[in-house]
Design an enzyme around this catalytic site. Structure first.
Site, mmCIF file in Angstrom:
data_model
loop_
_atom_site.group_PDB
_atom_site.id
_atom_site.type_symbol
_atom_site.label_atom_id
_atom_site.label_comp_id
_atom_site.label_asym_id
_atom_site.label_seq_id
_atom_site.Cartn_x
_atom_site.Cartn_y
_atom_site.Cartn_z
ATOM 1 N N ASP A 11 -27.422 22.272 38.840
ATOM 2 C CA ASP A 11 -27.644 23.711 39.080
ATOM 3 C C ASP A 11 -26.686 24.652 38.345
ATOM 4 O O ASP A 11 -26.297 25.692 38.880
ATOM 5 C CB ASP A 11 -27.574 24.016 40.580
ATOM 6 C CG ASP A 11 -28.628 23.281 41.385
ATOM 7 O OD1 ASP A 11 -29.466 22.585 40.780
ATOM 8 O OD2 ASP A 11 -28.609 23.382 42.621
ATOM 9 N N LYS A 97 -35.924 21.485 41.452
ATOM 10 C CA LYS A 97 -35.921 21.151 42.876
ATOM 11 C C LYS A 97 -35.962 22.423 43.710
ATOM 12 O O LYS A 97 -35.457 23.469 43.294
ATOM 13 C CB LYS A 97 -34.676 20.338 43.232
ATOM 14 C CG LYS A 97 -33.350 21.062 42.988
ATOM 15 C CD LYS A 97 -32.176 20.121 43.187
ATOM 16 C CE LYS A 97 -30.830 20.839 43.031
ATOM 17 N NZ LYS A 97 -30.561 21.836 44.057
ATOM 18 N N VAL A 125 -22.638 22.583 40.792
ATOM 19 C CA VAL A 125 -22.421 23.478 41.933
ATOM 20 C C VAL A 125 -23.577 23.335 42.941
ATOM 21 O O VAL A 125 -24.655 22.897 42.579
ATOM 22 C CB VAL A 125 -22.332 24.942 41.451
ATOM 23 C CG1 VAL A 125 -21.146 25.131 40.522
ATOM 24 C CG2 VAL A 125 -23.610 25.402 40.733
ATOM 25 N N CYS A 130 -25.315 21.618 47.219
ATOM 26 C CA CYS A 130 -26.180 20.755 46.414
ATOM 27 C C CYS A 130 -25.467 19.515 45.901
ATOM 28 O O CYS A 130 -26.071 18.438 45.810
ATOM 29 C CB CYS A 130 -26.786 21.552 45.265
ATOM 30 S SG CYS A 130 -27.843 22.897 45.835
#
Length: 225
Positions: A11, A97, A125, A130
């Site tokens: 991410d 996702k 991150v 996550c």
């Protein structure tokens, strides 16, 4: 190609809704991991957190904008794209996702198995969201995890280190190591890491949290020597 390892970058997107601790150095460290992984022909996999613009796929309670859609990570916006500094190459996999874990409702596990990956090098991150959920799922699925402590970050150092402590206590197939030591590992050079030796190795009571974080941090600093 080294199929025993894969680098997972979680991410690292344009979304700037959170102020993150040591973000610039985290990006620099991920960039170093990325460069070395490519040189060593280690597979690189990115994740992007994306919510449908109409909010139809959002979990209960997720913050919404005035139009009912997501307030962040909205599909079709620049914010969901990977940071330019870490931009993926055409042949590198991007897994989208809609939940915290990189494995939830995605084909990541199947992709890793197809590459015969056994060790997942984790960066990105947020450490306490996550990254944490992805590491727990990777462990449950049987992967060995190398978590790069200074290639992850979150909104507070307390959240970052508390998450590292949770993982050090209960993720048995885990190594926590610095970027410098992970670069050694990627190049098949000698390296040192923190590998849990027993359950609840960093157990602590609330009043001991600060000292326990300091103990973990001290160990990770020593691994750079």
């Amino acid at each position: 190609m080294n199929n025993n390892n894969a680098l997972l970058i979680i991410d690292m997107q344009q979304e700037d809704g959170f102020v993150l601790e040591h973000f610039d150095s985290t990006v620099n460290n991920i960039a170093a991991l990325l460069d070395t992984a490519r040189q060593q022909r280690v597979p690189v996999i990115y994740t992007r957190h994306i919510n449908q613009a109409d909010g139809s796929d959002m979990p209960r309670g997720e913050p919404r904008a005035a139009d009912g859609g997501p307030s962040s990570y909205r599909a079709g916006t620049r914010q969901v794209e990977i940071l330019e500094r870490l931009a993926p190459r055409a042949d590198e996999l991007i897994v989208d996702k809609g939940r915290y874990s990189a494995f939830h409702r995605t084909d990541l596990d199947a992709r890793l198995k197809a590459l015969r990956v056994e060790t997942l090098i984790v960066s990105g991150v947020l450490t306490d969201v996550c990254v944490l959920s992805s590491v727990l799922d990777a462990f449950a699925l049987g992967y060995h995890v190398r978590l790069v402590s200074d290639a992850c970050t979150t909104t507070t150092l307390a959240g970052h280190y508390s998450s590292l402590l949770i993982m050090a206590n209960w993720v048995y197939a885990l190594e926590i190591l610095t970027c410098a030591q992970c670069l050694h590992a990627l190049c098949d050079r000698a390296y040192v890491s923190l590998a849990p030796q027993q359950p609840d190795q960093f157990a602590h009571q609330p009043h001991e949290l600060e000292n326990t974080i300091a103990r973990l941090h001290s160990h990770l600093v020593r691994t750079q020597e």
